[in-house]
Design an enzyme around this catalytic site. Structure first.
Site, short mmCIF file in Angstrom:
data_model
loop_
_atom_site.label_atom_id
_atom_site.label_comp_id
_atom_site.label_asym_id
_atom_site.label_seq_id
_atom_site.Cartn_x
_atom_site.Cartn_y
_atom_site.Cartn_z
N ARG A 27 38.83 49.29 29.57
CA ARG A 27 38.41 48.46 30.71
C ARG A 27 39.42 48.51 31.86
O ARG A 27 39.62 47.51 32.56
CB ARG A 27 38.21 47.00 30.30
CG ARG A 27 37.05 46.77 29.36
CD ARG A 27 35.77 46.61 30.13
NE ARG A 27 34.64 46.35 29.25
CZ ARG A 27 34.11 45.15 29.02
NH1 ARG A 27 34.61 44.10 29.59
NH2 ARG A 27 33.10 45.03 28.22
N ARG A 31 37.79 43.75 36.58
CA ARG A 31 37.97 42.57 37.42
C ARG A 31 39.40 42.12 37.66
O ARG A 31 39.64 41.28 38.52
CB ARG A 31 37.14 41.41 36.84
CG ARG A 31 35.65 41.61 37.08
CD ARG A 31 34.84 40.73 36.17
NE ARG A 31 35.04 41.14 34.79
CZ ARG A 31 34.45 40.56 33.75
NH1 ARG A 31 33.67 39.53 33.94
NH2 ARG A 31 34.68 41.00 32.53
N ARG A 40 32.60 45.85 43.92
CA ARG A 40 31.51 45.22 43.20
C ARG A 40 30.78 44.20 44.09
O ARG A 40 29.55 44.13 44.08
CB ARG A 40 32.06 44.53 41.97
CG ARG A 40 31.00 43.95 41.06
CD ARG A 40 31.68 43.21 39.92
NE ARG A 40 30.74 42.48 39.11
CZ ARG A 40 30.10 41.39 39.51
NH1 ARG A 40 30.29 40.93 40.73
NH2 ARG A 40 29.26 40.78 38.72
N ASP A 77 28.70 51.44 31.36
CA ASP A 77 28.66 50.41 30.32
C ASP A 77 27.91 50.96 29.12
O ASP A 77 27.11 51.89 29.25
CB ASP A 77 27.95 49.15 30.83
CG ASP A 77 28.30 47.94 29.98
OD1 ASP A 77 29.43 47.42 30.11
OD2 ASP A 77 27.46 47.55 29.16
N TYR A 150 23.20 44.51 20.36
CA TYR A 150 22.77 43.93 21.64
C TYR A 150 21.25 44.01 21.80
O TYR A 150 20.62 43.10 22.34
CB TYR A 150 23.48 44.64 22.81
CG TYR A 150 24.93 44.22 22.95
CD1 TYR A 150 25.28 43.08 23.65
CD2 TYR A 150 25.94 44.95 22.35
CE1 TYR A 150 26.60 42.68 23.77
CE2 TYR A 150 27.28 44.57 22.47
CZ TYR A 150 27.59 43.43 23.17
OH TYR A 150 28.90 43.03 23.28
#
Ligand code: CP3
Length: 341
Positions: A27, A31, A40, A77, A150
């Site tokens: 990652r 962020r 973003r 992702d 998921y």
């Protein structure tokens, strides 16, 4: 004579360990970087960044420009696979991903799934052109068990007990789902290599939710199948497996999956790793992302310890899991200084 500049990351994966371990972070585009948040925000959504090759390429390169990591990982992702199979996908701020729930194998649109992910392959080609010569480019995908988790839960979950319940109640459907994911994931990874990826990582983030008796069937077998398929098409491509939370099953994974390297979470004792993982595969890891937030001398001490324990064999420095959004940039710089000395 080969005049190309060696890539330390690839050398380590091929058994020629450089004196300073190669380093990158899961990652690493994300962020905690103000420049990522700006892109973003301008794009409007996370998925827009993923599916716009220019933007995905730009954010992939951001941590390389700032920190000169030894590898870049393509910005995307793991849930783009179920999305490409026709399930609706949305990322809700502060709530994580929301995925349309799987209902039936026949509803999945397998035909054309990889083609629908062409923007990812375009982003890979764009990054490859701009990446410094010594930096390796990593492509990735979720492993079938984690992606199925998921799909069966319709998003994240505390323990994915709903996914397990489904697998026990409907073993044929579940096994059919893993088969579809093996097929599409293999083709997708091969397409990433053709576009320019030089290493691949398979994220099995929820391997730790699998009961012991099912680890072989739900984690190792599908992973092994993907690695075999990908290596048949691209024999030289190194593949990193990340069966997060697998505990003592890390040994079975390292012995049997065919992965060239194994990414370890923070629960794996370093001495155990040198004995039960490193003989079979390069090890990657495993600084606690929370320790990176804490920083300071405790962090530096642990980095020294990891290097001392794992540096005698094939080893790539990384975190035990993805970097957390509120990580101070100065601590990433301090981490790199400690790793590279
Ligand atoms: O590592 C990188 O820099 C490459 C990009 C990358 C992302 N996700 C970007 C992302 C990678 C390799 C992933 C993998 C991924 N995605 C995993 C496996 C690794 C792991 O962390 O266990 C999983 C389980 C996912 C699914 C996913 N995506 C979740 C659960 C979430 C929400 C949680 C969160 O951190 O917000 C995402 C969103 C996501 N994927 C973000 C990023 C940068 C944050 C979204 C945003 O910017 O709003």
């Amino acid at each position: 004579m080969n005049l190309s500049i060696p890539k330390p990351f690839l050398e380590a994966l091929r058994g020629k360990q450089p004196s300073v371990p190669p380093v990158w972070m899961m990652r690493q585009a994300g962020r905690y970087l103000p420049e990522y948040n700006a892109v973003r925000k301008q794009a409007g959504s996370f998925l827009e960044v993923c599916y716009t090759p220019e933007l995905a390429a730009e954010v992939t390169l951001q941590p390389i420009c700032r920190f000169a990591f030894d590898a870049a990982i393509i910005f995307s992702d793991i849930l783009v696979i179920p999305h490409s199979l026709g399930l609706k996908l949305d990322y809700v701020e502060g709530e994580g991903p929301q995925l349309e729930k799987f209902t039936a194998l026949e509803k999945l649109v397998v035909q054309g799934a990889v083609e629908r992910l062409t923007p990812v392959m375009k982003a890979i080609s764009m990054v490859k052109q701009q990446l410094p010569e010594k930096t390796a480019l990593i492509g990735f995908s979720g492993a079938p068990w984690t992606v199925a988790c998921y799909m069966l839960e319709g998003g994240g979950s505390k323990d994915f007990s709903g996914a397990r319940e489904f697998a026990y109640r409907h073993p044929e459907v579940f096994s059919g789902l893993l088969d579809i994911l093996v097929q599409v994931t293999s083709d997708y990874l091969i397409a990433q290599v053709k576009a320019g990826a030089e290493v691949l990582q398979l994220f099995d983030s929820w391997a730790g939710a699998v009961p012991a008796g099912k680890f072989q069937e739900w984690v190792i077998a599908p992973t092994k199948n993907i690695i075999e398929r990908v290596k048949k098409a691209c024999p030289d491509i190194p593949i990193i497996g990340f069966p997060r939370g697998a505990g003592i099953y890390y040994e079975n994974f390292a012995r049997e999956s065919g992965a060239d390297a194994v990414s370890m979470d923070c629960s794996i004792p370093l001495g155990w790793a040198t004995r039960y993982i490193q003989p079979y595969a390069a090890v990657q890891g495993n600084l606690d992302p929370a320790l990176l937030i804490a920083g300071g001398d405790v962090m530096r001490k642990e980095i020294k310890n990891i290097k001392a324990m794992l540096g005698g064999g094939r080893f790539i420095f990384n975190l035990g899991h993805g970097i957390l959004p509120h990580t101070p940039i100065a601590h990433v710089e301090a981490m790199l200084e400690a790793v590279r000395g």
